[in-house]
Design a protein around this motif. Structure first.
Motif, PDB file in Angstrom:
ATOM      1  N   GLN A 108     -13.208  11.318  -7.094  1.00 13.46           N
ATOM      2  CA  GLN A 108     -13.261  11.538  -5.650  1.00 13.46           C
ATOM      3  C   GLN A 108     -14.473  10.857  -5.027  1.00 13.46           C
ATOM      4  O   GLN A 108     -14.369  10.235  -3.954  1.00 13.46           O
ATOM      5  N   MET A 109     -15.607  10.946  -5.680  1.00  9.01           N
ATOM      6  CA  MET A 109     -16.834  10.351  -5.141  1.00  9.01           C
ATOM      7  C   MET A 109     -16.738   8.836  -5.092  1.00  9.01           C
ATOM      8  O   MET A 109     -17.183   8.204  -4.125  1.00  9.01           O
ATOM      9  N   GLU A 110     -16.161   8.234  -6.128  1.00 10.12           N
ATOM     10  CA  GLU A 110     -16.045   6.771  -6.135  1.00 10.12           C
ATOM     11  C   GLU A 110     -15.074   6.301  -5.062  1.00 10.12           C
ATOM     12  O   GLU A 110     -15.313   5.285  -4.395  1.00 10.12           O
ATOM     13  N   ILE A 111     -13.987   7.020  -4.880  1.00  9.78           N
ATOM     14  CA  ILE A 111     -13.035   6.664  -3.822  1.00  9.78           C
ATOM     15  C   ILE A 111     -13.712   6.744  -2.454  1.00  9.78           C
ATOM     16  O   ILE A 111     -13.525   5.867  -1.597  1.00  9.78           O
ATOM     17  N   GLU A 112     -14.532   7.760  -2.255  1.00  8.75           N
ATOM     18  CA  GLU A 112     -15.229   7.894  -0.976  1.00  8.75           C
ATOM     19  C   GLU A 112     -16.285   6.814  -0.790  1.00  8.75           C
ATOM     20  O   GLU A 112     -16.528   6.352   0.338  1.00  8.75           O
ATOM     21  N   ARG A 113     -16.920   6.387  -1.887  1.00  9.66           N
ATOM     22  CA  ARG A 113     -17.890   5.283  -1.785  1.00  9.66           C
ATOM     23  C   ARG A 113     -17.197   4.007  -1.320  1.00  9.66           C
ATOM     24  O   ARG A 113     -17.704   3.273  -0.465  1.00  9.66           O
ATOM     25  N   VAL A 114     -16.041   3.738  -1.896  1.00 10.06           N
ATOM     26  CA  VAL A 114     -15.290   2.540  -1.496  1.00 10.06           C
ATOM     27  C   VAL A 114     -14.819   2.684  -0.048  1.00 10.06           C
ATOM     28  O   VAL A 114     -14.876   1.727   0.729  1.00 10.06           O
ATOM     29  N   ARG A 115     -14.375   3.862   0.317  1.00  9.37           N
ATOM     30  CA  ARG A 115     -13.932   4.086   1.689  1.00  9.37           C
ATOM     31  C   ARG A 115     -15.073   3.815   2.683  1.00  9.37           C
ATOM     32  O   ARG A 115     -14.863   3.215   3.740  1.00  9.37           O
ATOM     33  N   SER A 116     -16.280   4.241   2.321  1.00  8.05           N
ATOM     34  CA  SER A 116     -17.434   4.021   3.204  1.00  8.05           C
ATOM     35  C   SER A 116     -17.745   2.536   3.344  1.00  8.05           C
ATOM     36  O   SER A 116     -18.077   2.061   4.441  1.00  8.05           O
ATOM     37  N   ARG A 117     -17.629   1.794   2.239  1.00  4.91           N
ATOM     38  CA  ARG A 117     -17.892   0.350   2.312  1.00  4.91           C
ATOM     39  C   ARG A 117     -16.858  -0.348   3.179  1.00  4.91           C
ATOM     40  O   ARG A 117     -17.185  -1.237   3.970  1.00  4.91           O
ATOM     41  N   SER A 118     -15.596   0.048   3.022  1.00  6.75           N
ATOM     42  CA  SER A 118     -14.527  -0.641   3.743  1.00  6.75           C
ATOM     43  C   SER A 118     -14.502  -0.280   5.225  1.00  6.75           C
ATOM     44  O   SER A 118     -13.905  -1.000   6.034  1.00  6.75           O
ATOM     45  N   ALA A 119     -15.147   0.828   5.591  1.00  4.63           N
ATOM     46  CA  ALA A 119     -15.127   1.274   6.986  1.00  4.63           C
ATOM     47  C   ALA A 119     -15.813   0.282   7.915  1.00  4.63           C
ATOM     48  O   ALA A 119     -15.561   0.281   9.127  1.00  4.63           O
ATOM     49  N   SER A 120     -16.658  -0.578   7.366  1.00  2.00           N
ATOM     50  CA  SER A 120     -17.390  -1.541   8.201  1.00  2.00           C
ATOM     51  C   SER A 120     -16.530  -2.746   8.596  1.00  2.00           C
ATOM     52  O   SER A 120     -16.909  -3.519   9.477  1.00  2.00           O
ATOM     53  N   ARG A 121     -15.352  -2.902   7.940  1.00  2.00           N
ATOM     54  CA  ARG A 121     -14.479  -4.021   8.291  1.00  2.00           C
ATOM     55  C   ARG A 121     -13.838  -3.786   9.649  1.00  2.00           C
ATOM     56  O   ARG A 121     -13.445  -2.671   9.982  1.00  2.00           O
ATOM     57  N   GLN A 122     -13.723  -4.839  10.424  1.00  7.03           N
ATOM     58  CA  GLN A 122     -13.159  -4.715  11.765  1.00  7.03           C
ATOM     59  C   GLN A 122     -11.634  -4.712  11.750  1.00  7.03           C
ATOM     60  O   GLN A 122     -10.999  -4.233  12.682  1.00  7.03           O
ATOM     61  N   GLU A 123     -11.039  -5.259  10.700  1.00 11.59           N
ATOM     62  CA  GLU A 123      -9.580  -5.320  10.613  1.00 11.59           C
ATOM     63  C   GLU A 123      -9.101  -4.659   9.322  1.00 11.59           C
ATOM     64  O   GLU A 123      -9.819  -4.611   8.325  1.00 11.59           O
ATOM     65  N   SER A 124      -7.878  -4.144   9.375  1.00 11.09           N
ATOM     66  CA  SER A 124      -7.249  -3.558   8.193  1.00 11.09           C
ATOM     67  C   SER A 124      -6.036  -4.399   7.820  1.00 11.09           C
ATOM     68  O   SER A 124      -4.971  -4.280   8.443  1.00 11.09           O
ATOM     69  N   PRO A 125      -6.178  -5.288   6.825  1.00 15.59           N
ATOM     70  CA  PRO A 125      -5.043  -6.129   6.423  1.00 15.59           C
ATOM     71  C   PRO A 125      -3.838  -5.279   6.015  1.00 15.59           C
ATOM     72  O   PRO A 125      -3.978  -4.205   5.429  1.00 15.59           O
ATOM     73  N   ARG A 126      -2.662  -5.756   6.356  1.00 16.91           N
ATOM     74  CA  ARG A 126      -1.424  -5.074   6.001  1.00 16.91           C
ATOM     75  C   ARG A 126      -1.044  -5.492   4.578  1.00 16.91           C
ATOM     76  O   ARG A 126      -0.908  -6.671   4.289  1.00 16.91           O
ATOM     77  N   VAL A 127      -0.879  -4.499   3.701  1.00 17.32           N
ATOM     78  CA  VAL A 127      -0.753  -4.754   2.261  1.00 17.32           C
ATOM     79  C   VAL A 127       0.604  -4.280   1.748  1.00 17.32           C
ATOM     80  O   VAL A 127       0.984  -3.120   1.932  1.00 17.32           O
ATOM     81  N   TYR A 128       1.322  -5.212   1.102  1.00 18.71           N
ATOM     82  CA  TYR A 128       2.565  -4.863   0.407  1.00 18.71           C
ATOM     83  C   TYR A 128       2.250  -4.758  -1.075  1.00 18.71           C
ATOM     84  O   TYR A 128       1.801  -5.727  -1.698  1.00 18.71           O
ATOM     85  N   CYS A 129       2.457  -3.567  -1.662  1.00 20.29           N
ATOM     86  CA  CYS A 129       2.223  -3.338  -3.087  1.00 20.29           C
ATOM     87  C   CYS A 129       3.555  -3.072  -3.785  1.00 20.29           C
ATOM     88  O   CYS A 129       4.334  -2.234  -3.334  1.00 20.29           O
ATOM     89  N   GLU A 130       3.752  -3.737  -4.899  1.00 15.45           N
ATOM     90  CA  GLU A 130       5.041  -3.689  -5.603  1.00 15.45           C
ATOM     91  C   GLU A 130       4.827  -3.247  -7.042  1.00 15.45           C
ATOM     92  O   GLU A 130       4.036  -3.837  -7.771  1.00 15.45           O
ATOM     93  N   GLU A 131       5.551  -2.188  -7.457  1.00 14.11           N
ATOM     94  CA  GLU A 131       5.432  -1.741  -8.846  1.00 14.11           C
ATOM     95  C   GLU A 131       6.586  -2.236  -9.722  1.00 14.11           C
ATOM     96  O   GLU A 131       6.555  -2.076 -10.935  1.00 14.11           O
ATOM     97  N   TRP A 132       7.597  -2.818  -9.100  1.00 11.38           N
ATOM     98  CA  TRP A 132       8.694  -3.414  -9.886  1.00 11.38           C
ATOM     99  C   TRP A 132       9.365  -4.488  -9.052  1.00 11.38           C
ATOM    100  O   TRP A 132       9.385  -4.418  -7.821  1.00 11.38           O
ATOM    101  N   GLY A 133       9.903  -5.505  -9.743  1.00 18.55           N
ATOM    102  CA  GLY A 133      10.450  -6.647  -9.030  1.00 18.55           C
ATOM    103  C   GLY A 133      11.962  -6.781  -9.028  1.00 18.55           C
ATOM    104  O   GLY A 133      12.505  -7.549  -8.235  1.00 18.55           O
ATOM    105  N   LYS A 134      12.663  -6.060  -9.896  1.00 16.59           N
ATOM    106  CA  LYS A 134      14.131  -6.154  -9.947  1.00 16.59           C
ATOM    107  C   LYS A 134      14.712  -4.774 -10.202  1.00 16.59           C
ATOM    108  O   LYS A 134      14.878  -4.382 -11.360  1.00 16.59           O
ATOM    109  N   PRO A 135      15.017  -4.007  -9.168  1.00 16.14           N
ATOM    110  CA  PRO A 135      14.872  -4.301  -7.740  1.00 16.14           C
ATOM    111  C   PRO A 135      13.426  -4.155  -7.285  1.00 16.14           C
ATOM    112  O   PRO A 135      12.588  -3.624  -8.021  1.00 16.14           O
ATOM    113  N   LEU A 136      13.146  -4.592  -6.075  1.00 19.22           N
ATOM    114  CA  LEU A 136      11.811  -4.451  -5.524  1.00 19.22           C
ATOM    115  C   LEU A 136      11.547  -2.975  -5.217  1.00 19.22           C
ATOM    116  O   LEU A 136      12.338  -2.326  -4.533  1.00 19.22           O
ATOM    117  N   ILE A 137      10.445  -2.456  -5.746  1.00 21.54           N
ATOM    118  CA  ILE A 137      10.078  -1.059  -5.516  1.00 21.54           C
ATOM    119  C   ILE A 137       8.618  -1.004  -5.083  1.00 21.54           C
ATOM    120  O   ILE A 137       7.743  -1.589  -5.738  1.00 21.54           O
TER     121      ILE A 137
END
Length: 252
Positions: A108-137
């Motif tokens: 939990q603490m490490e996730i919050e550390r990363v969240r604090s670092r990323s909070a300084s970014r002005q934009e939030s890139p839109r991210v597509y994450c895929e765990e399988w490719g056939k079919p796409l999931i």
């Protein structure tokens, strides 16, 4: 088990577990090939008191576990809160509740550390994450939470099936592929060509990545490695466990 200090009680694991915990191989712990093809005789041969497994399940695999006669703990987490609860449950069963709580707090603490670092970014890139490719999931709910902690916006429905045309309409800024069981071997260039995604923003900007399977699909402390890889991908930098699409494919 390693992080709970009880690896000495592990008598067998699958080959995928070794990817997450290489020390298991050094300890000569029995390797039962995987959770889909294991047979009750293999499980019975190592004489376990308890078999722990997590999704995805196949009816046949569960039947083989039950036939072995060992107690069975089946886990099915959907989000980080579920994962913390599973860690606490396993730690309690193993008689190490304090270590379990320490590990949960560390995550939990490490996730919050990363969240604090990323909070300084002005934009939030839109991210597509895929765990399988056939079919796409789409990747699971906990991955969506990690993407947001790393400063991105997860697009699509976690854990749900999609298709190339739908992703094309979403036009993500970043594409992440972490296929179950594939390690870091997702053929990025091939899938972009097959799906005709050359015009997507993520492809034109060279922001198509493969993250090691065990870093995003193992619901436990290994997710912190995935979090750092996501942070690098979203921040357009480099990180261990993160492979970028070949530049010549982007330029063509």
């Amino acid at each position: 088990m390693e992080r709970l200090g009880v690896l000495d009680r592990l008598v067998a694991c699958t080959k995928y577990c070794v990817d997450v915990c290489p020390v298991a191989r050094e300890r000569n712990i029995a390797i039962i090939e995987d959770s889909w093809t294991a047979e009750s005789e293999q499980i019975r041969a190592v004489n376990p008191d308890l078999v722990i497994a997590s999704v995805p399940y196949q009816i046949e695999a569960v039947a083989e576990i039950l036939k072995s006669g060992a107690q069975f703990l089946g886990l099915a987490p959907h989000n980080l809160r579920d994962i913390y609860a599973d860690i606490a449950a396993i730690a309690g069963i193993m008689g190490e509740p304090n270590r379990g709580q320490y590990l949960i707090r560390e995550m939990q603490m490490e996730i919050e550390r990363v969240r604090s670092r990323s909070a300084s970014r002005q934009e939030s890139p839109r991210v597509y994450c895929e765990e399988w490719g056939k079919p796409l999931i789409h990747s699971q709910g906990w991955v969506a939470e990690l993407v947001e902690a790393a400063g991105g916006e997860f697009v699509g429905q976690p854990g749900k099936q999609t298709d190339a045309e739908t992703v094309e309409k979403l036009n993500p800024d970043v594409i992440i592929a972490a296929w179950c069981g594939a390690g870091n071997r997702v053929p990025l260039e091939k899938i972009i060509a097959q799906r005709r995604w050359e015009s997507l923003s993520a492809v034109r900007e060279g922001r198509v990545y493969c993250i090691n399977d065990e870093y995003l699909n193992t619901p436990g402390p290994a997710l912190l490695n995935g979090l750092h890889a996501l942070e690098a991908a979203i921040g357009n930098s480099e990180s261990p466990g993160l492979r970028r699409i070949a530049l010549n494919v982007v330029l063509e």
